[in-house]
Design a protein around this motif. Structure first.
Motif, PDB file in Angstrom:
ATOM      1  N   SER A   9     -18.591  44.092 -92.861  1.00  0.00           N
ATOM      2  CA  SER A   9     -19.941  43.516 -92.785  1.00  0.00           C
ATOM      3  C   SER A   9     -20.266  42.754 -94.070  1.00  0.00           C
ATOM      4  N   PRO A  10     -20.615  41.457 -93.966  1.00  0.00           N
ATOM      5  CA  PRO A  10     -20.968  40.709 -95.181  1.00  0.00           C
ATOM      6  C   PRO A  10     -22.247  41.222 -95.821  1.00  0.00           C
ATOM      7  N   VAL A  49     -30.147  49.736 -85.657  1.00  0.00           N
ATOM      8  CA  VAL A  49     -28.730  50.130 -85.585  1.00  0.00           C
ATOM      9  C   VAL A  49     -27.822  49.094 -86.256  1.00  0.00           C
ATOM     10  N   VAL A  51     -25.809  47.856 -90.049  1.00  0.00           N
ATOM     11  CA  VAL A  51     -25.379  48.200 -91.406  1.00  0.00           C
ATOM     12  C   VAL A  51     -25.539  46.946 -92.274  1.00  0.00           C
ATOM     13  N   PRO A  52     -25.874  47.161 -93.550  1.00  0.00           N
ATOM     14  CA  PRO A  52     -26.029  48.435 -94.226  1.00  0.00           C
ATOM     15  C   PRO A  52     -27.334  49.127 -93.839  1.00  0.00           C
ATOM     16  N   ASP A  64     -32.063  46.971 -94.403  1.00  0.00           N
ATOM     17  CA  ASP A  64     -31.835  45.549 -94.564  1.00  0.00           C
ATOM     18  C   ASP A  64     -31.282  45.262 -95.953  1.00  0.00           C
ATOM     19  N   SER A  65     -30.235  44.457 -95.981  1.00  0.00           N
ATOM     20  CA  SER A  65     -29.526  44.282 -97.249  1.00  0.00           C
ATOM     21  C   SER A  65     -30.404  43.751 -98.388  1.00  0.00           C
ATOM     22  N   PRO A  66     -31.357  42.808 -98.160  1.00  0.00           N
ATOM     23  CA  PRO A  66     -32.152  42.380 -99.314  1.00  0.00           C
ATOM     24  C   PRO A  66     -32.950  43.530 -99.944  1.00  0.00           C
ATOM     25  N   ILE A 107     -21.697  34.587 -87.911  1.00  0.00           N
ATOM     26  CA  ILE A 107     -21.520  35.767 -87.040  1.00  0.00           C
ATOM     27  C   ILE A 107     -21.848  35.368 -85.593  1.00  0.00           C
TER      28      ILE A 107
HETATM   29  N1  LIG Z   1     -30.601  41.399 -91.809  1.00  0.00           N
HETATM   30  C1  LIG Z   1     -29.652  42.491 -91.839  1.00  0.00           C
HETATM   31  C2  LIG Z   1     -28.444  42.132 -90.984  1.00  0.00           C
HETATM   32  C3  LIG Z   1     -27.455  43.287 -90.853  1.00  0.00           C
HETATM   33  C4  LIG Z   1     -26.480  43.044 -89.720  1.00  0.00           C
HETATM   34  O1  LIG Z   1     -26.656  42.151 -88.878  1.00  0.00           O
HETATM   35  N2  LIG Z   1     -25.433  43.864 -89.710  1.00  0.00           N
HETATM   36  C5  LIG Z   1     -24.441  43.772 -88.646  1.00  0.00           C
HETATM   37  C6  LIG Z   1     -23.044  43.925 -89.212  1.00  0.00           C
HETATM   38  S1  LIG Z   1     -22.601  42.504 -90.152  1.00  0.00           S
HETATM   39  C7  LIG Z   1     -24.663  44.895 -87.669  1.00  0.00           C
HETATM   40  O2  LIG Z   1     -24.804  46.023 -88.054  1.00  0.00           O
HETATM   41  N3  LIG Z   1     -24.697  44.556 -86.381  1.00  0.00           N
HETATM   42  C8  LIG Z   1     -24.811  45.506 -85.325  1.00  0.00           C
HETATM   43  C9  LIG Z   1     -25.787  45.089 -84.294  1.00  0.00           C
HETATM   44  O3  LIG Z   1     -26.500  44.079 -84.483  1.00  0.00           O
HETATM   45  O4  LIG Z   1     -25.882  45.789 -83.291  1.00  0.00           O
HETATM   46  C10 LIG Z   1     -29.244  42.768 -93.278  1.00  0.00           C
HETATM   47  O5  LIG Z   1     -29.366  41.859 -94.111  1.00  0.00           O
HETATM   48  O6  LIG Z   1     -28.862  43.901 -93.597  1.00  0.00           O
END
Ligand SMILES: N[C@@H](CCC(=O)N[C@@H](CS)C(=O)NCC(=O)O)C(=O)O
Length: 199
Positions: A9-10, A49, A51-52, A64-66, A107
């Motif tokens: 996951s970026p 649901v 990550v992170p 949320d990553s920020p 993505i």
């Molecule tokens: N805005 C969120 C995006 C996090 C995100 O999209 N994570 C993806 C992995 S890269 C995820 O967990 N996707 C699972 C899903 O959407 O069900 C952040 O910055 O943390």
């Protein structure tokens, strides 16, 4: 804080790199999880649901990553990744948002592209790749002004580029955007990026 992440996951990589760059990685309990474990564990922390996802020592969720990266940055006053105030603060947060948005576009393009024939929408792939192309063009113009020691903006951009290459979403981007590519080659040498390489 306990932080749940998947290795490719970026967004999770942003948190891992930020903690390493700050020198506070050992203050975080890291839990690498699979996609299946994400579906089992993460709903109890984050209704989206994703990550992170993190849990503070108090038991409160951090999403949320920020937000998680801002928390990581608050763990020490050394090597600030987000300036406290002034124009520089907003520039760093805006660059972080642009990096995160590039990640979203690649993505989405990659997921749509992997759908079976007949279900895949080429229009969706093209629209998302168009956003990525625009972001790359903007970043290529800005790359000469990027901070030598990466702040939160540069970290987000490099993590998005890492995922873009990992999934080979924009195969010829290095030739088209040479200034950004040259900067990216250098940042990848940092220990924080080597240790969190998605491949
Ligand atoms: N805005 C969120 C995006 C996090 C995100 O999209 N994570 C993806 C992995 S890269 C995820 O967990 N996707 C699972 C899903 O959407 O069900 C952040 O910055 O943390």
């Amino acid at each position: 804080m306990k932080c749940y992440y998947t290795t490719n996951s970026p967004y999770a990589r942003k948190v891992r790199v930020a903690a390493h760059e700050k020198g506070v990685s050992d203050q975080v309990e890291w839990q690498a999880i699979t996609r299946e474990e994400r579906a089992e564990i993460v709903p109890g922390i984050n209704p989206l649901v994703k990550v992170p996802s993190a849990v503070l020592d108090s038991g409160a969720p951090l999403l949320d990553s920020p937000v998680i990266c801002a928390y990581v940055d608050s763990l020490s006053n050394d090597r600030k990744l987000i300036p406290d105030e002034g124009d520089e603060r907003w520039a760093v947060l805006t660059l972080e948002a642009l990096g995160d948005g590039l990640g979203e576009a690649v993505i989405a393009a990659s997921q749509e592209d992997q759908r079976p024939d007949g279900e895949r929408s080429q229009a969706v792939v093209d629209r998302q790749k168009g956003k990525a192309e625009n972001a790359l063009a903007t970043l290529d113009k800005q790359a000469g002004d990027f901070n030598d020691r990466p702040l939160m903006g540069e970290i987000a951009v490099a993590c998005a580029l890492g995922y873009m290459e990992f999934r080979d979403v924009m195969p010829n981007w290095r030739e088209t955007f040479p200034a950004l590519a040259a900067w990216y080659t250098e940042i990848l040498k940092r220990e924080s990026f080597v240790l969190s390489d998605p491949s």
